[in-house]
Structures are given as C-alpha cells and as structure tokens.
Design a protein around this motif. Structure first.
Motif, PDB file in Angstrom:
ATOM      1  N   ASN A  83     -40.860   5.965   7.326  1.00  0.00           N
ATOM      2  CA  ASN A  83     -42.188   5.330   7.377  1.00  0.00           C
ATOM      3  C   ASN A  83     -43.311   6.356   7.287  1.00  0.00           C
ATOM      4  N   ILE A  85     -43.443   9.218   5.733  1.00  0.00           N
ATOM      5  CA  ILE A  85     -43.657   9.632   4.342  1.00  0.00           C
ATOM      6  C   ILE A  85     -44.390   8.536   3.572  1.00  0.00           C
ATOM      7  N   ASN A  87     -46.246   6.106   4.704  1.00  0.00           N
ATOM      8  CA  ASN A  87     -47.609   5.937   5.216  1.00  0.00           C
ATOM      9  C   ASN A  87     -48.570   7.040   4.783  1.00  0.00           C
ATOM     10  N   SER A  88     -48.027   8.201   4.453  1.00  0.00           N
ATOM     11  CA  SER A  88     -48.881   9.343   4.111  1.00  0.00           C
ATOM     12  C   SER A  88     -49.382   9.276   2.667  1.00  0.00           C
ATOM     13  N   GLN A  89     -48.977   8.225   1.926  1.00  0.00           N
ATOM     14  CA  GLN A  89     -49.277   8.179   0.495  1.00  0.00           C
ATOM     15  C   GLN A  89     -50.312   7.103   0.143  1.00  0.00           C
ATOM     16  N   GLU A  92     -50.645   3.445  -4.762  1.00  0.00           N
ATOM     17  CA  GLU A  92     -49.902   3.436  -6.042  1.00  0.00           C
ATOM     18  C   GLU A  92     -48.630   4.298  -5.965  1.00  0.00           C
ATOM     19  N   ILE A  93     -48.689   5.362  -5.162  1.00  0.00           N
ATOM     20  CA  ILE A  93     -47.472   6.175  -4.999  1.00  0.00           C
ATOM     21  C   ILE A  93     -46.479   5.454  -4.102  1.00  0.00           C
ATOM     22  N   GLU A  96     -44.385   3.259  -6.116  1.00  0.00           N
ATOM     23  CA  GLU A  96     -43.403   3.951  -6.956  1.00  0.00           C
ATOM     24  C   GLU A  96     -42.231   4.501  -6.139  1.00  0.00           C
ATOM     25  N   MET A  97     -42.486   4.886  -4.895  1.00  0.00           N
ATOM     26  CA  MET A  97     -41.454   5.593  -4.133  1.00  0.00           C
ATOM     27  C   MET A  97     -40.440   4.664  -3.468  1.00  0.00           C
ATOM     28  N   VAL A  99     -38.367   2.632  -4.619  1.00  0.00           N
ATOM     29  CA  VAL A  99     -37.047   2.663  -5.259  1.00  0.00           C
ATOM     30  C   VAL A  99     -36.146   3.738  -4.625  1.00  0.00           C
ATOM     31  N   ASN A 100     -36.758   4.818  -4.155  1.00  0.00           N
ATOM     32  CA  ASN A 100     -35.993   5.844  -3.431  1.00  0.00           C
ATOM     33  C   ASN A 100     -35.806   5.478  -1.961  1.00  0.00           C
ATOM     34  N   LEU A 101     -36.898   5.171  -1.295  1.00  0.00           N
ATOM     35  CA  LEU A 101     -36.841   4.966   0.165  1.00  0.00           C
ATOM     36  C   LEU A 101     -35.833   3.894   0.558  1.00  0.00           C
ATOM     37  N   ASN A 103     -32.998   2.971  -0.951  1.00  0.00           N
ATOM     38  CA  ASN A 103     -31.592   3.021  -1.384  1.00  0.00           C
ATOM     39  C   ASN A 103     -30.696   3.746  -0.360  1.00  0.00           C
ATOM     40  N   PHE A 106     -31.281   7.571   0.605  1.00  0.00           N
ATOM     41  CA  PHE A 106     -32.337   7.927   1.566  1.00  0.00           C
ATOM     42  C   PHE A 106     -32.013   7.458   2.985  1.00  0.00           C
TER      43      PHE A 106
END
Lengths: 245, 245
Positions: A83, A85, A87-89, A92-93, A96-97, A99-101, A103, A106
């Motif tokens: 969370n 990571i 929250n720090s974005q 729009e990022i 995008e992220m 899909v990683n977080l 799976n 991660f």
C-alpha cells in the motif's frame, strides 16, 4: 566460534516471559535492525505494528489461542505492505502498477521482505538478551487481525512476534539432518535423513523437561496436516487485492 | 552497542567478490545457522541448493543477468519446499493433506520458512566476514531455474544468494524513516516520512561514490512498477501445485 554465529545457532523460541516491558530504546534497536535487512528492489514492502493497547493485545491473544501473546514485553505484527508504494504515486502511475502489485510475484516478494525484516528483529532481540516467539497463530483468524489493526488494501498480516524477558530456558529443538535440507546442484528427491530424524525427535520429546511424548517428526506433521487448516487465508489475501492475478 | 546488533545494522549488499571459494566449514556454518531459525509448526518447509557445477552457475547467471551471480565464493538457491513433508507420508495421509499443501496459507508459510532461514544464512556469513547479495533476479525466469535445479512439485525457488569474500565496500543505503515502517496499534495510512525519505535518497544517490544519479525513492519505485514484470510467476507457482486452492 564467533559470538554472532553462536547466538544464531543457539536460538530457541520463548513462550514464557517475565512481567517486564521492554524499553523504547530496545524497540528502536529492534526496528532499526529489522529495517537493515535486504529488501527487494529497495521497495521496503512491509510494515511493523507494535501493540501497546492492552485491549488490542488481549484480542490478538484470543485469535492466537496462546496466553503468552498477552503476557510478554512487547507484541509486534509484521505485515506485507504494498500500500505504501501504491499510495506514494500519482493516480496515472497507480493505475499502471496494479498489474504488478496484484500478482503472485508481488505477494511473494512482500512476504519475503516482511520475513527478512522479522528475522533481523528476532536476532537483534536475542542479542539484547530478550526472547522471542513467532506467532503464525495470528493467521488462525486473519480476517479478525486485519480488522483489529485497520489494514488497508494491499496490506496483510503475515505473523506476530512476542518479544520479552525470558522466564524459561527450554532445550534446543533438533533440526533435520543437513543432507536433507542442503542439496548440491539438483534437488534430491530421496532423503534418507528423514528416517534418522524421526528417531532423533522421538529421543528429543522423551528426554525434554516438559511436555514429554513419543512422536516421530513425520507422524507429527502428518497428523497436523490431515485436518484442513486456515482455509480462509486464500480468500482473505484476495480480499486485500493481493495474489489475484 | 552490542556486536551482533552492530553487524545487523551495518549490512550492505555486496555485488563484487574476490576470486576465492568459501570453505566447506563455512558452508556448514551457514547451513546450520539457516536451520536454527524458527520454523512454522516444525515443518522446516524449505530446501537450500548449493551450486558447485560451473556450467549450472553460468546458466543461473544468465537468468539473473548479473555477472556476480557467476563470480562469487558460493551460490545458494533457497526454495520453499512442501514436497519433503508430502513425501514423508503414507499414501492415505498424502491424499488428505493436499487440501492444505495446495492452498495460499501453505504457499505463504513455506515462503516465510525459506526466508527466515535465508536471513540467518546471510547474517552468519557476514559474521564470518563474508559478503552477501540476495538474488530475486532468479525469478526473472523462474521456469528456467526450476528446470535447471530439477525441482519436483511442491518445491519452488524463492531467491538465490551470492556469498563470498567482498571486493568492494559500498555505502550503507538509507532506509525509510522509522515512523513510516513502524506504527502503533493501527495501520497509519498517512505517512509523511515518505516525502522526507525522497529527499534522503536524492542526497544519497548524489553523494555515493559510484553510479551517481538524481532520483527520489517514490519516483524510482514508480518507474520500475509501471512495466509489467515477471508475469509468468503466477502460473509457474500453480504449475508446481502451490497456491491453487
């Protein structure tokens, strides 16, 4: 032998603590030690929650079913945390992220991050003369722990750790023979050391000072694993948006 | 400060090693230290594979994409392992235990077991004056690693670890402020320490002796996480019958 290695190899879990709180300085050393562990790609994908509220400690004791979860110097809960990571974005990022977080990679990575930090915390505690016990038993009702600690999405409790001044000095529990755990170049399916270890555990359980019994290791784990356990963990993890892709 | 704690807090990953093998005695101390870690319910649900075959080491270097995976004193691969437990049981118990072995709880538990053992291995190595680096990069092609090490069902590689005699002395990498990682009683969504840490990382990257750059932590992790990564790990884990229930 080196003092650090001696301490590492001398580990035993402590399940009975003196009625003494640990100091703020000790807590700081423990957390700073936890943070010094390696972390995947600098993500630092974990959080540690220290329990100071007696009611909360009691509620977590009820989840674990073990008295020493209430009666210890300090109780910590180690969480995998993606969370922070997220929250720090900017938005729009974040999109995008996901899909990683979300799976399995991660979920695995953040579980590792939390575990490496925890083992540093454990060893730092022992180096200060404190005793520790990991509390996987908090996963007996992982939804309840989640609720008690107010965890947002992408954060899950992995285990607790009771830390305090030891009020017992148990025997060191034997481990599997080295040639069972350690293989060269290829995984060895044939592990004759298990039979020998079954005999070792029979001798250990008969000779130890408390809770003596006759039980082989393979018998013990078999007995335990026949009953479905913590079947709600799968859905819980998914409910936190982890391990869903 | 206590020597062990000093060592724990002084950790830095080493990515350049002298051309010296580590001794069998050192390997034994490392594995024995790994085995001394706490293990969930006495399962000892992990295996460690030491790589002595130069061809195999080279193949694993190719997976990781990093030269020091080939050029180090010794290379270890840490695996979550539920196969040993399964194999140790008669057929009728095997059939009953599958409901546990194949769910997310046991995937998580065995990943934790492997990680606690690994962190003990790391600290024991550092206590002997060796340097270490975790290699999550082996998951860049986890299917290939699986094939190279001949892993059966219920066994997955979690990460590697390069251990050897250090040939560099990098600066210590800063960590998130303690009030970001450590919360009391409830999870704190609001973590103002991140902004401060972004400034810390800018200063660190500018002042370090090699590979200087200007980058905030949140920018760095955001950049990395925008690209889909290791998307095959989910299916790989399932192909080993883990995390499928």
């Amino acid at each position: 032998m080196n003092e650090t290695i001696q301490q590492i190899q001398n580990h035993r879990s402590i399940r009975k603590f003196k009625n003494e709180e640990i100091t703020q300085k000790q807590i700081d050393e423990i957390i700073q030690s936890a943070q010094s562990a390696s972390t995947s790609s600098y993500y630092q994908a974990y959080s540690i929650i220290g329990i100071t509220d007696p009611e909360l400690k009691k509620a977590l004791r009820d989840v674990s079913g073990q008295q020493y979860v209430e009666n210890n110097g300090h109780l910590f809960v180690f969480c995998a945390d993606l969370n922070r990571i997220y929250n720090s974005q900017p938005k729009e990022i974040q999109e995008e992220m996901v899909v990683n977080l979300e799976n399995t990679e991660f979920f695995m990575m953040s579980t590792v991050d939390a575990s490496l930090a925890a083992q540093n915390a454990a060893l730092a505690s022992e180096a200060m003369g404190l005793g520790i016990c990991y509390l996987g038993s908090l996963r007996n009702n992982i939804n309840k722990v989640n609720e008690l600690l107010d965890l947002p999405k992408y954060v899950i409790p992995i285990f607790g750790m009771a830390i305090g001044v030891p009020d017992e000095s148990p025997e060191k529990k034997p481990r599997l023979p080295i040639d069972t755990i350690y293989h060269e170049n290829k995984y060895q399916l044939n592990q004759p050391g298990i039979e020998k270890f079954d005999q070792t555990t029979v001798e250990y359980y008969q000779s130890r000072s408390t809770n003596q019994k006759v039980e082989r290791w393979s018998e013990q784990v078999g007995k335990k694993l026949r009953k479905p356990m913590r079947m709600d963990v799968t859905d819980f993890v998914k409910s936190k948006n982890l391990n869903v892709r």
